[in-house]
Design a protein around this motif. Sequence first.
Motif, PDB file in Angstrom:
ATOM      1  N   PRO A   1       0.833  -1.201   0.000  1.00 33.63           N
ATOM      2  CA  PRO A   1       0.000   0.000   0.000  1.00 33.63           C
ATOM      3  C   PRO A   1       0.870   1.255   0.000  1.00 33.63           C
ATOM      4  CG  PRO A   1      -0.650  -1.510   1.782  1.00 33.63           C
ATOM      5  CD  PRO A   1       0.646  -2.015   1.227  1.00 33.63           C
ATOM      6  N   SER A   2       0.383   2.312  -0.639  1.00 32.26           N
ATOM      7  CA  SER A   2       1.072   3.605  -0.555  1.00 32.26           C
ATOM      8  C   SER A   2       1.087   4.063   0.900  1.00 32.26           C
ATOM      9  CB  SER A   2       0.327   4.639  -1.407  1.00 32.26           C
ATOM     10  OG  SER A   2      -0.949   4.900  -0.831  1.00 32.26           O
ATOM     11  N   GLN A   3       2.004   4.984   1.200  1.00 32.89           N
ATOM     12  CA  GLN A   3       2.074   5.493   2.574  1.00 32.89           C
ATOM     13  C   GLN A   3       0.761   6.168   2.980  1.00 32.89           C
ATOM     14  OE1 GLN A   3       4.713   4.841   4.655  1.00 32.89           O
ATOM     15  NE2 GLN A   3       3.140   5.472   6.142  1.00 32.89           N
ATOM     16  N   GLN A   4       0.161   6.880   2.022  1.00 34.24           N
ATOM     17  CA  GLN A   4      -1.106   7.579   2.279  1.00 34.24           C
ATOM     18  C   GLN A   4      -2.214   6.575   2.636  1.00 34.24           C
ATOM     19  OE1 GLN A   4      -2.837   9.215  -1.266  1.00 34.24           O
ATOM     20  NE2 GLN A   4      -3.948  10.842  -0.176  1.00 34.24           N
ATOM     21  N   LEU A   5      -2.288   5.482   1.878  1.00 33.59           N
ATOM     22  CA  LEU A   5      -3.303   4.464   2.162  1.00 33.59           C
ATOM     23  C   LEU A   5      -3.000   3.759   3.472  1.00 33.59           C
ATOM     24  CD1 LEU A   5      -5.716   2.653   1.514  1.00 33.59           C
ATOM     25  CD2 LEU A   5      -4.229   1.307  -0.002  1.00 33.59           C
TER      26      LEU A   5
ATOM     27  N   TRP B   1      -1.862  -3.932  -4.535  1.00 32.97           N
ATOM     28  CA  TRP B   1      -1.912  -2.770  -3.644  1.00 32.97           C
ATOM     29  C   TRP B   1      -1.638  -1.467  -4.376  1.00 32.97           C
ATOM     30  CZ3 TRP B   1      -4.344  -2.767   0.694  1.00 32.97           C
ATOM     31  CH2 TRP B   1      -4.433  -3.937   1.457  1.00 32.97           C
ATOM     32  N   GLN B   2      -0.907  -1.552  -5.469  1.00 26.03           N
ATOM     33  CA  GLN B   2      -0.658  -0.342  -6.257  1.00 26.03           C
ATOM     34  C   GLN B   2      -1.976   0.201  -6.800  1.00 26.03           C
ATOM     35  OE1 GLN B   2       2.418  -0.758  -9.245  1.00 26.03           O
ATOM     36  NE2 GLN B   2       1.651   1.039 -10.331  1.00 26.03           N
ATOM     37  N   LYS B   3      -2.811  -0.707  -7.315  1.00 22.34           N
ATOM     38  CA  LYS B   3      -4.113  -0.285  -7.854  1.00 22.34           C
ATOM     39  C   LYS B   3      -5.034   0.206  -6.741  1.00 22.34           C
ATOM     40  CE  LYS B   3      -7.155   0.328 -10.989  1.00 22.34           C
ATOM     41  NZ  LYS B   3      -6.932   1.268 -12.090  1.00 22.34           N
ATOM     42  N   VAL B   4      -5.047  -0.500  -5.612  1.00 22.42           N
ATOM     43  CA  VAL B   4      -5.887  -0.082  -4.491  1.00 22.42           C
ATOM     44  C   VAL B   4      -5.463   1.313  -4.017  1.00 22.42           C
ATOM     45  CG1 VAL B   4      -6.670  -0.656  -2.154  1.00 22.42           C
ATOM     46  CG2 VAL B   4      -6.227  -2.493  -3.805  1.00 22.42           C
ATOM     47  N   SER B   5      -4.164   1.546  -3.991  1.00 25.16           N
ATOM     48  CA  SER B   5      -3.649   2.865  -3.579  1.00 25.16           C
ATOM     49  C   SER B   5      -4.082   3.960  -4.545  1.00 25.16           C
ATOM     50  CB  SER B   5      -2.123   2.825  -3.476  1.00 25.16           C
ATOM     51  OG  SER B   5      -1.717   1.865  -2.530  1.00 25.16           O
ATOM     52  N   GLU B   6      -4.084   3.630  -5.847  1.00 22.83           N
ATOM     53  CA  GLU B   6      -4.558   4.598  -6.858  1.00 22.83           C
ATOM     54  C   GLU B   6      -6.032   4.924  -6.655  1.00 22.83           C
ATOM     55  OE1 GLU B   6      -3.862   3.031 -10.774  1.00 22.83           O
ATOM     56  OE2 GLU B   6      -1.710   2.839 -10.398  1.00 22.83           O
ATOM     57  N   LEU B   7      -6.822   3.897  -6.418  1.00 20.69           N
ATOM     58  CA  LEU B   7      -8.261   4.109  -6.210  1.00 20.69           C
ATOM     59  C   LEU B   7      -8.505   4.937  -4.954  1.00 20.69           C
ATOM     60  CD1 LEU B   7      -9.559   0.546  -7.143  1.00 20.69           C
ATOM     61  CD2 LEU B   7      -9.951   2.662  -8.445  1.00 20.69           C
TER      62      LEU B   7
END
Length: 200
Positions: free
Chosen positions: A95-99, A191-197
Amino acid sequence: MFSLPALPFDYNALEPFIDEETMKIHHDLHHGGYVNKLNAALKNYPEFQDQSIEKLLSNIDNLPDEIKTVVRNNGGGHFNHSMFWNVLSNEPSTPSQQLLDSINNNFESLEGFKKQFSDVAINRFGSGWAWLVKTDNVTLQVLSTPNQDNPLMDKTGTPILALDVWEHAYYLKYRNKRADYVNAFWNIVNWQKVSELFAN
Ligand code: MN
């Protein structure tokens, strides 16, 4: 008219967590079937044929009675599966740090989130879906829906992760052991896609 999107990976890409035969049947026949039935339902309703699937489902309660249920089931099936393929991947990701910050705020930890999500997926009685939803106030919520319902229909928020827990999603490989399928799912989350969403 709606069309069946190509899988973003090969049928066997998610082995051994999701097997090739399940992916072929699931994508081509189940998802394909939802798309065909959705288009058939809208045949006499050109005003809805060019709407986005998100807009159509967000407005489900206002559709004509004649097509409301069939669009709910098959339009829901189209959106849900399109999203499902996009949040799966055989490439490791985080996951991105933001997510991750938001997950920690809402569920205390990534493990806490996974536990809550897995629990609703395993405990959904009959067929349905588990979701991670970003609500309007940028909080995250875990929930499950029956059949092909989704969080767009009751305007809960924006789904950013989905897991199909219909038996057709896992029965060839996992038989009645839904919990094993749910646990395997964590190996193939994109997780890259989930982070984008989440960021959108
Ligand atoms: Mn399915």
